[in-house]
Design an enzyme around this catalytic site. Sequence first.
Site, short mmCIF file in Angstrom:
data_model
loop_
_atom_site.label_atom_id
_atom_site.label_comp_id
_atom_site.label_asym_id
_atom_site.label_seq_id
_atom_site.Cartn_x
_atom_site.Cartn_y
_atom_site.Cartn_z
N ASN A 110 58.83 3.13 22.67
CA ASN A 110 58.37 4.34 21.99
C ASN A 110 56.84 4.36 22.00
OD1 ASN A 110 57.60 6.25 20.12
ND2 ASN A 110 59.02 5.59 18.52
N HIS A 130 61.98 12.75 23.04
CA HIS A 130 61.16 11.63 22.57
C HIS A 130 61.90 10.33 22.86
CE1 HIS A 130 58.67 9.05 20.30
NE2 HIS A 130 59.38 9.03 19.18
N CYS A 165 54.87 11.24 16.43
CA CYS A 165 55.60 11.26 17.71
C CYS A 165 55.87 12.68 18.19
CB CYS A 165 56.90 10.49 17.60
SG CYS A 165 56.66 8.79 17.10
N1 ACO Z 1 66.34 -8.81 16.85
C1 ACO Z 1 67.44 -9.33 16.29
N2 ACO Z 1 67.96 -8.90 15.13
C2 ACO Z 1 67.32 -7.89 14.51
C3 ACO Z 1 66.17 -7.28 15.04
C4 ACO Z 1 65.68 -7.79 16.24
N3 ACO Z 1 64.58 -7.29 16.85
N4 ACO Z 1 65.79 -6.31 14.20
C5 ACO Z 1 66.65 -6.28 13.20
N5 ACO Z 1 67.59 -7.25 13.37
C6 ACO Z 1 68.73 -7.56 12.53
C7 ACO Z 1 68.54 -7.12 11.11
O1 ACO Z 1 67.83 -8.09 10.38
C8 ACO Z 1 69.97 -6.98 10.66
O2 ACO Z 1 70.46 -8.25 10.35
P1 ACO Z 1 71.43 -8.46 9.07
O3 ACO Z 1 72.65 -7.62 9.36
O4 ACO Z 1 71.69 -9.92 9.07
O5 ACO Z 1 70.63 -7.95 7.91
C9 ACO Z 1 70.70 -6.52 11.91
O6 ACO Z 1 69.85 -6.84 13.01
C10 ACO Z 1 70.99 -5.04 11.93
O7 ACO Z 1 69.80 -4.35 11.58
P2 ACO Z 1 69.77 -2.79 11.49
O8 ACO Z 1 68.43 -2.36 10.99
O9 ACO Z 1 70.99 -2.30 10.77
O10 ACO Z 1 69.92 -2.42 13.02
P3 ACO Z 1 70.15 -1.00 13.64
O11 ACO Z 1 71.35 -1.04 14.49
O12 ACO Z 1 70.05 0.10 12.60
O13 ACO Z 1 68.88 -0.82 14.58
C11 ACO Z 1 66.69 0.16 14.72
C12 ACO Z 1 67.57 -0.88 14.04
C13 ACO Z 1 66.67 -0.14 16.20
C14 ACO Z 1 65.28 0.07 14.15
C15 ACO Z 1 67.29 1.56 14.48
O14 ACO Z 1 67.54 1.75 13.11
C16 ACO Z 1 66.38 2.65 14.96
O15 ACO Z 1 66.20 2.85 16.15
N6 ACO Z 1 65.82 3.45 14.03
C17 ACO Z 1 64.94 4.54 14.41
C18 ACO Z 1 63.61 3.99 14.78
C19 ACO Z 1 62.73 5.10 15.32
O16 ACO Z 1 63.11 5.89 16.13
N7 ACO Z 1 61.53 5.15 14.84
C20 ACO Z 1 60.66 6.20 15.26
C21 ACO Z 1 59.40 5.68 15.01
S1 ACO Z 1 58.22 6.85 15.41
C22 ACO Z 1 56.79 6.07 15.01
O17 ACO Z 1 56.81 5.09 14.42
C23 ACO Z 1 55.53 6.59 15.47
#
Ligand code: ACO
Length: 318
Positions: free
Chosen positions: A274, A244, A110
């Site tokens: 993203n 980003h 990214c």
């Molecule tokens: N819909 C509904 N519920 C969901 C979803 C969804 N799409 N995804 C996860 N959940 C649930 C989980 O299972 C969890 O349930 P539980 O509490 O019963 O176990 C709950 O929601 C909370 O999950 P978390 O992972 O704690 O949610 P969080 O608030 O941390 O958000 C996220 C997750 C959005 C992925 C966040 O951590 C994030 O943005 N991380 C950075 C991601 C990023 O920027 N990646 C860059 C990638 S760059 C690349 O790949 C090229």
Amino acid sequence: MSFSILGTGKAVPQFVLTNDDLSKMVDTNDEWIRTRTGIRERRICKEETITDLCVSAAEEAMKDANITANELDLIICATFRGEFITPSEASLIQKRIGASCPAFDINGACSGFIFALDVALGYFARKTVKKVLVIGADNLSNVTDWNDRSTCVLFGDGSGAVVLGEGEGLKSIHLTLKGDSDVLYVPRGKNTSPMYEHESENPVVHMQGSEVYKFAVIAMIKGIRKALKDAGLTEEDVAWVVPHQANIRIINAAIEKLNIHPEKFFCNLDKYGNTSAGSVPIALDEANKAGKFKSGDIIVLCAFGAGLTTGSAVIRWE
Ligand code: ACO
């Protein structure tokens, strides 16, 4: 010798995949996705190839810069998911736009677009180029596990491009890498050798979301501060930040620690999600075409991604 941005362009696929559409594919809903990420919809390649998008973005950037392909001295494409393993995505773009200069890809995930700007800077410093096309693009829908709700809601496809020319627009650029292939990675997938003795992993995005989140917030804050310090500027000098576009909560958490007004952060992740290496140049083009930038504006670019990479840059808009 540094460079200035002469023109920008972008291209995204026609097909729009909304949060409601996703809720029919996995156990999720619009409210969860919007409140946890800020994303409402994303564009997904159905008919287009990533090369189609790169070529459209490149042609738009060249038109904006008022140059033709035969004036280009170099093409750099930042991507981790070009159309082929080889030849490079940049070679496919070179052929399609009718350029005749050298072209190659770099993989900074990214942060790739900012890595590519840094590579281009070296060519300008050596005075071996006058016009460089830098493209950022990824085809994340091709490496997304569409059964995994924790990742498939985050990504989209797209490409952004800039034409660079000799100038003094770039004021500083800063890259970092914290070598890590555990918290965020996409494995190569099946090994076709009949002699290979290990299992192959599923070639989709594997991500420890909360680890990436923590890394990303710190990366944004440190990256912006470092690039400004190197440019001899302060947070008060900033007209725009083009970050980003991964998650609005990451951007908001960084805003809380920075002395830069929230309205100066350009965000379009609600429409595209993203798009990896496409994210910063797509946002840069949208802000440019929306008339946000004035001559002399100080613009900070910042990104983070797999690697774990970070990139930040300060540009004076000309
Ligand atoms: N819909 C509904 N519920 C969901 C979803 C969804 N799409 N995804 C996860 N959940 C649930 C989980 O299972 C969890 O349930 P539980 O509490 O019963 O176990 C709950 O929601 C909370 O999950 P978390 O992972 O704690 O949610 P969080 O608030 O941390 O958000 C996220 C997750 C959005 C992925 C966040 O951590 C994030 O943005 N991380 C950075 C991601 C990023 O920027 N990646 C860059 C990638 S760059 C690349 O790949 C090229």
